[in-house]
Design an enzyme around this catalytic site. Structure first.
Site, short mmCIF file in Angstrom:
data_model
loop_
_atom_site.label_atom_id
_atom_site.label_comp_id
_atom_site.label_asym_id
_atom_site.label_seq_id
_atom_site.Cartn_x
_atom_site.Cartn_y
_atom_site.Cartn_z
N SER A 156 0.82 -1.20 0.00
CA SER A 156 0.00 0.00 0.00
C SER A 156 0.85 1.26 0.00
O SER A 156 1.97 1.28 0.52
CB SER A 156 -0.93 0.02 1.21
OG SER A 156 -1.79 -1.09 1.19
N1 SAH Z 1 -1.28 -4.57 3.97
C1 SAH Z 1 -0.44 -4.66 2.79
C2 SAH Z 1 -1.25 -4.54 1.51
C3 SAH Z 1 -1.44 -5.84 0.86
S1 SAH Z 1 -2.39 -5.82 -0.62
C4 SAH Z 1 0.66 -3.62 2.86
O1 SAH Z 1 1.04 -3.22 3.93
O2 SAH Z 1 1.19 -3.22 1.84
C5 SAH Z 1 -3.85 -6.63 -0.07
C6 SAH Z 1 -3.68 -8.03 0.44
O3 SAH Z 1 -4.99 -8.50 0.79
C7 SAH Z 1 -3.13 -9.03 -0.54
O4 SAH Z 1 -1.98 -9.63 -0.01
C8 SAH Z 1 -4.25 -10.05 -0.72
O5 SAH Z 1 -3.81 -11.38 -0.90
C9 SAH Z 1 -5.00 -9.90 0.59
N2 SAH Z 1 -6.37 -10.39 0.58
C10 SAH Z 1 -7.32 -10.25 -0.38
N3 SAH Z 1 -8.47 -10.86 -0.01
C11 SAH Z 1 -8.25 -11.37 1.23
C12 SAH Z 1 -9.04 -12.14 2.16
N4 SAH Z 1 -10.28 -12.48 1.88
N5 SAH Z 1 -8.46 -12.49 3.33
C13 SAH Z 1 -7.19 -12.15 3.63
N6 SAH Z 1 -6.40 -11.46 2.81
C14 SAH Z 1 -6.92 -11.07 1.62
#
Ligand code: SAH
Length: 222
Positions: A73
C-alpha cells in the site's frame, strides 16, 4: 528492534532514515497530522518490505508490486487509514485483513496495543513473516485465513482495517467489532472510496472519505 539480528536492517544506515524523514515531511504536507502515525511511518523500514530491485523506490508515495499480483500500500493511504481509525485516541486490539508483505502490519504494531493480521495467500504470509522477523514486534500475530470471516478467536476488535476492496461490508467483520469500535475499508469494485464504519449503540454509522484504488478482496485461501 534489534538491528544486529537482521542483516538487511543493519545495512540501511543514514540514507534510509533520511529518506523516511523526507517521506514523513511529504505526508505532513499532504494533510497527515497525527504525530503518532507519522512517527510510526518514520520508524518502519519500508525498503525491507519490497523486492531489492525496487528498494530505491520504497519511500516514493506509490503502491509497488510484492508478487502474487498484489501490491504494498501507498504510504499516504496507510497513514490516512490509521489516522482515521485512531481519531486521536489510543488503538487497542486491531485486526488487519490482507497482510501482503507485512508493511502496514508493522506500522499498526507501532501504534496499537495488539495487532492481528490475516492473509489468504500462504506464500505471501511466509514472505511477510520473513520481512517482519528482524523488527521483533511482539504484539503482532499473523494468521493464514480468509479475512472475510474475520478472526473469531481474537474478537472483538477495537478497530479493523481492510487492505483489499470489497463491494459489500463483510458481516462477520461487523459482528467482530467491539461496541464503539471502528472499521475502515476500501469500499467498491472498479470505483472505490474509503469508508469508515463505527459500531454505535444503535447499530452502525458510515462515513465516506477519499477515492482510492486497492486490489480486490477475494474469497477462500490459497
Ligand atoms: N497490507 C499490505 C497490503 C497488501 S495488498 C501492505 O502493507 O502493503 C492486499 C492483500 O490482501 C493481498 O496480499 C491479498 O492477498 C490480501 N487479501 C485479499 N483478499 C483477502 C481475504 N479475503 N483475506 C485475507 N487477505 C486477503
Amino acid at each position: 528492534m534489534n538491528r544486529r539480528s537482521h542483516p538487511q536492517v543493519q545495512g540501511i544506515g543514514m540514507t534510509s532514515r533520511r529518506t523516511r524523514a523526507r517521506m514523513v515531511e511529504r505526508l505532513r504536507k499532504e494533510g497527515i497530522t497525527d504525530e503518532t502515525v507519522l512517527a510510526a511511518l518514520g520508524t518502519v523500514p519500508r525498503h525491507l518490505f519490497v523486492e531489492e530491485a525496487l528498494a530505491s523506490r520504497a519511500y516514493d508515495d506509490d503502491a509497488l508490486p510484492i508478487g502474487f499480483s498484489q501490491t504494498i500500500s501507498q504510504p499516504y493511504v496507510v497513514a490516512l487509514m490509521i489516522q482515521t481509525l485512531r481519531a486521536g485516541r489510543e488503538l487497542g486490539k486491531v485486526l488487519e485483513v490482507g497482510t501482503g508483505c507485512g508493511y502496514q502490519a508493522a506500522v499498526l504494531a507501532r501504534v496499537a496495543t495488539e495487532v492481528y493480521s490475516v492473509e489468504r495467500i500462504a506464500p505471501l504470509l511466509a514472505k511477510a513473516r520473513a520481512n517482519l522477523r528482524g523488527l521483533r514486534l511482539s504484539n503482532l500475530r499473523l494468521k493464514h485465513g480468509d479475512g472475510n470471516l474475520g478472526l473469531a478467536e481474537a474478537a472483538p476488535f477495537d478497530a479493523i482495517i481492510l487492505a483489499a476492496a470489497t463491494p459489500e461490508l463483510p458481516q462477520a467483520l461487523l459482528q467482530q467489532l467491539a461496541p464503539g469500535g471502528r472499521m475502515i475499508l476500501p469500499f467498491g469494485s472498479s470505483a472505490q472510496v474509503l469508508r469508515l464504519v463505527e459500531r454505535t449503540r444503535a447499530g452502525f454509522s458510515e462515513t465516506t472519505l477519499d477515492a482510492v484504488r486497492f486490489v480486490p478482496m477475494l474469497m477462500g485461501v490459497e
